[in-house]
Design an enzyme around this catalytic site. Structure first.
Site, PDB file in Angstrom:
ATOM      1  N   CYS A 157       0.825  -1.207   0.000  1.00 30.82           N
ATOM      2  CA  CYS A 157       0.000   0.000   0.000  1.00 30.82           C
ATOM      3  C   CYS A 157       0.862   1.261   0.000  1.00 30.82           C
ATOM      4  O   CYS A 157       0.676   2.155  -0.827  1.00 30.82           O
ATOM      5  CB  CYS A 157      -0.940   0.005   1.194  1.00 30.82           C
ATOM      6  SG  CYS A 157      -1.999   1.462   1.269  1.00 30.82           S
ATOM      7  N   GLY A 183      10.506 -14.232   6.504  1.00 30.83           N
ATOM      8  CA  GLY A 183      10.030 -14.985   7.652  1.00 30.83           C
ATOM      9  C   GLY A 183       9.290 -16.247   7.241  1.00 30.83           C
ATOM     10  O   GLY A 183       8.563 -16.253   6.249  1.00 30.83           O
ATOM     11  N   GLY A 238      -8.377  -5.347 -17.377  1.00 29.74           N
ATOM     12  CA  GLY A 238      -8.958  -5.349 -16.047  1.00 29.74           C
ATOM     13  C   GLY A 238      -9.559  -3.998 -15.724  1.00 29.74           C
ATOM     14  O   GLY A 238      -8.858  -2.973 -15.715  1.00 29.74           O
ATOM     15  N   HIS A 280     -23.168  25.150   4.514  1.00 32.03           N
ATOM     16  CA  HIS A 280     -23.529  25.572   3.148  1.00 32.03           C
ATOM     17  C   HIS A 280     -22.584  26.682   2.701  1.00 32.03           C
ATOM     18  O   HIS A 280     -22.295  27.591   3.477  1.00 32.03           O
ATOM     19  CB  HIS A 280     -24.969  26.092   3.139  1.00 32.03           C
ATOM     20  CG  HIS A 280     -25.377  26.682   1.824  1.00 32.03           C
ATOM     21  ND1 HIS A 280     -25.703  25.911   0.743  1.00 32.03           N
ATOM     22  CD2 HIS A 280     -25.504  27.983   1.427  1.00 32.03           C
ATOM     23  CE1 HIS A 280     -26.024  26.695  -0.266  1.00 32.03           C
ATOM     24  NE2 HIS A 280     -25.914  27.969   0.111  1.00 32.03           N
TER      25      HIS A 280
END
Length: 466
Positions: free
Chosen positions: A43, A115, A180, A445
């Site tokens: 990421c 690992g 894709g 607003h």
């Protein structure tokens, strides 16, 4: 040398793993993270963060390209895509430095190396200085995922790319075919089209972003075609042949086949879980053999006592923020904190092309399939003052609610900054709010967020400005 011992050891330092580690440190646990590259995972280094930085460059360029709409004339625009890549890497390095600081502050030990689980309470780490073993009472598997490719395609980083290589490509081809139409595919399609490449986008499912609401994807496809992106849905990719330094790509549809030519190919067909070669078989962790995902319960517990798994190796869709939430949940559970499990239906989706797409909960179709009596309302950004002022009126907010109680079953947004607005619906669902609360909550607003309030009112036929 004695094995190093911890309360929790985490295999994988991506979003799920590093967040679990930080939270564990905050709770006073002694935590170790084993990461073969750099904490932050795909990421931070190869996905979410660099891609969003590049998308921001495209947004700025697009605004300049349309500056005459705002009475500003700009001549001789020069856009250096290589500098966009450079900027994205600076963003990555800044965040990486901050993450290292936070890990250190919370006394998390980082073990760099490959690992492998050798027992439920042991990980063997192979690093630059040899092998060592660490032990812990509890193990969290958070090894993430990797990009998929297609058989027979040689990913060379220049003519054939995955998203990993695309995030480092400094010189854009004149034409590119993206295979894709999921989040990665549509985001790169947007960026490349803004920078002037001829983009063809191919998706085998009936729509782009197949998991999103049909009305949203219909609008997105229409918007992309207006932008000059050639979109093929319900289309399979056939033989791909080298041709004059580029490729001839056969596209197979229900009506037959056609061949297009392209200078480059980006493969964006999803991600595969990193469950091979990490030692799962040594502790007999149960796996979904078809999808190669680790089986877990709602608390992210595997079938092996004191062994948890989270993120892309367990759940779909593979989303960083989902993994982060699971990381916090698992560690708090380990620390004895009683909290509800992560609700997968309340994890939002966010896609950062333009127009942006965001959603949470059930689509209208899925809600009806689930047996709900459904009430649906939409509020268009063409009726929102801030959107008109921004010159970004394309899109809408759609709420799917339970007809009897007004419970918000799902929200589906397309338009300006909807990846920010979706958070309102996530909070509403978490608090079990209804469309009535959205309607009654006073919004500032003029803001885009008023469209959320108006959409809540639209459920009752009470939208004010539409």
């Amino acid at each position: 040398m004695a094995d190093e011992r911890y309360d929790v050891m985490i295999l994988g330092g991506g979003p799920g793993g590093y967040v679990a580690a930080i939270r564990g440190g905050q709770l006073g646990l002694k935590v170790a993270v084993v990461e073969k590259e750099a904490v932050g995972g795909a990421c931070l280094h190869h996905g979410c963060i660099p891609s969003k930085a590049i998308i921001r460059n495209a947004e700025v360029l697009s605004l300049i390209q349309h500056s005459e709409e705002f009475g500003i004339k700009v001549d001789n625009i020069r856009a250096d895509f290589g500098q966009a890549i450079d900027r994205s890497q600076k963003v990555v390095q800044k965040l990486y430095g901050g993450l290292q600081h936070v890990m250190k502050k919370n006394k998390v030990d980082i073990h760099t190396g490959i690992g492998k689980i050798i027992a439920p309470d042991q990980i063997e780490i192979t690093g630059s200085s040899g092998k060592k073993t660490i032990r812990a009472e509890r193990l969290i598997i958070a090894t993430g995922s990797r990009v998929r490719s297609l058989p027979g395609l040689n990913v060379d980083g220049k003519r054939v790319l995955t998203s990993d290589e695309a995030l480092l490509l400094r010189d854009l081809p004149r034409s590119i075919t993206i295979i894709g139409g999921g989040a990665i595919g549509v985001e790169f399609a947007y960026v490349y089209s803004v920078y002037g490449a001829k983009v063809t986008l191919v998706e085998m499912m009936p729509t782009l972003l197949p998991l999103e609401d049909r009305e949203v994807t219909t609008l997105l496809e229409r918007s992309f075609k207006r932008r000059g992106i050639e979109v093929f849905t319900q289309t399979r990719v056939g033989p791909i042949k080298d041709q004059h330094g580029g490729f001839a790509v056969e596209l197979q549809t229900g009506d037959g086949s056609k061949t297009i030519t392209t200078d480059a190919i980006l493969v964006a067909v999803g991600r595969a879980p990193n469950t091979e070669g990490i030692g799962l078989e040594s502790i007999n962790v149960a796996i979904d053999e078809k999808r190669r995902l680790i089986k877990v319960d709602e608390r992210m517990r595997t079938n092996v006592p004191n062994v948890f798994a989270l993120g892309d190796v367990t759940t779909r869709p593979a989303l960083a923020h989902g993994a982060m939430a699971q990381g916090v949940s698992v560690v708090e559970s380990i620390a004895g904190i009683d909290r509800p499990p992560v609700d997968l239906l309340s994890i939002p989706n966010a896609v950062y092309c333009q127009p942006q797409v965001a959603s949470v909960g059930l689509t209208e179709e899925k809600a009806r399939e689930a047996g709900y009596a459904v009430k649906v309302a939409k509020y268009p950004f063409t009726a929102n003052g801030k959107a008109i002022a921004l010159g970004e009126t394309e899109g809408f907010i759609k709420i799917v609610s339970d007809e009897q109680y007004g419970e918000i079953l799902g929200a589906h947004l397309i338009g300006p900054e909807v990846t920010e607005l979706i958070g309102e619906f996530v909070i509403a669902k978490t608090l079990e709010s209804t469309a009535l609360e959205l309607k009654q909550a006073v919004h500032p607003h003029p803001t885009l967020s008023e469209a959320v309030m108006e959409a809540g009112g639209a459920i009752f036929g009470e939208a004010i400005h539409y």
